[in-house]
Design an enzyme around this catalytic site. Sequence first.
Site, PDB file in Angstrom:
ATOM      1  N   GLU A 286       2.583 -25.873  38.322  1.00  0.00           N
ATOM      2  CA  GLU A 286       2.535 -24.416  38.419  1.00  0.00           C
ATOM      3  C   GLU A 286       2.842 -23.765  37.079  1.00  0.00           C
ATOM      4  OE1 GLU A 286       4.632 -25.739  42.333  1.00  0.00           O
ATOM      5  OE2 GLU A 286       4.381 -26.502  40.300  1.00  0.00           O
TER       6      GLU A 286
ATOM      7  N   CYS B 219       9.592 -22.914  40.183  1.00  0.00           N
ATOM      8  CA  CYS B 219       8.216 -22.425  40.102  1.00  0.00           C
ATOM      9  C   CYS B 219       8.020 -21.151  40.921  1.00  0.00           C
ATOM     10  CB  CYS B 219       7.246 -23.518  40.526  1.00  0.00           C
ATOM     11  SG  CYS B 219       7.257 -24.916  39.372  1.00  0.00           S
TER      12      CYS B 219
ATOM     13  N   CYS C  44       8.658 -25.452  44.104  1.00  0.00           N
ATOM     14  CA  CYS C  44      10.111 -25.573  44.078  1.00  0.00           C
ATOM     15  C   CYS C  44      10.696 -24.201  43.722  1.00  0.00           C
ATOM     16  CB  CYS C  44      10.541 -26.623  43.053  1.00  0.00           C
ATOM     17  SG  CYS C  44      10.264 -26.124  41.333  1.00  0.00           S
TER      18      CYS C  44
END
Length: 158
Positions: free
Chosen positions: A66, A97, A94
Amino acid sequence: MRYISFEDEASISPDEYFMGEALKEARYAFEEDEIPIGAIVVYNGRIIGRGHNLTERLNDVSAHAEMQALTAAANLMGGKYLQGCTLYVTMEPCVMCAGASYWFQVSKIVFGAYDNKLGFGRINQKITHPKTVITGGIREAECSQLVKDFFKGKRKKG
């Protein structure tokens, strides 16, 4: 960077099509012995950023797919905000990101497989921008299987 646009195909939705493009990035990561997560950023039906995990190659825990795709898109757009853009990623982002998507002001996040251990939704769904629309489970089985195959291969080697 070469623009790639979605040609209207009756057989699949735009989300399925663009997730297929993110899966291509995930397969590049797999081939490079990186955790196979891929991401793309789309603006007005065109891919403006691509990325896959580079944490091993760069020895950088922040080099997630990302982050690579968002940075590439911002560079192409010539600004730090990605309003009107959609981030497609093969695995639920996560916290890091998801937080980055907040600062980039991404309008939509579409992900494939849910991450029940490290996904931002398990920890705090409010970490994304309040206006960000989130859709999960697009081509989930394919996205999930690629990660399972990667770790299965790792266990066989170990």
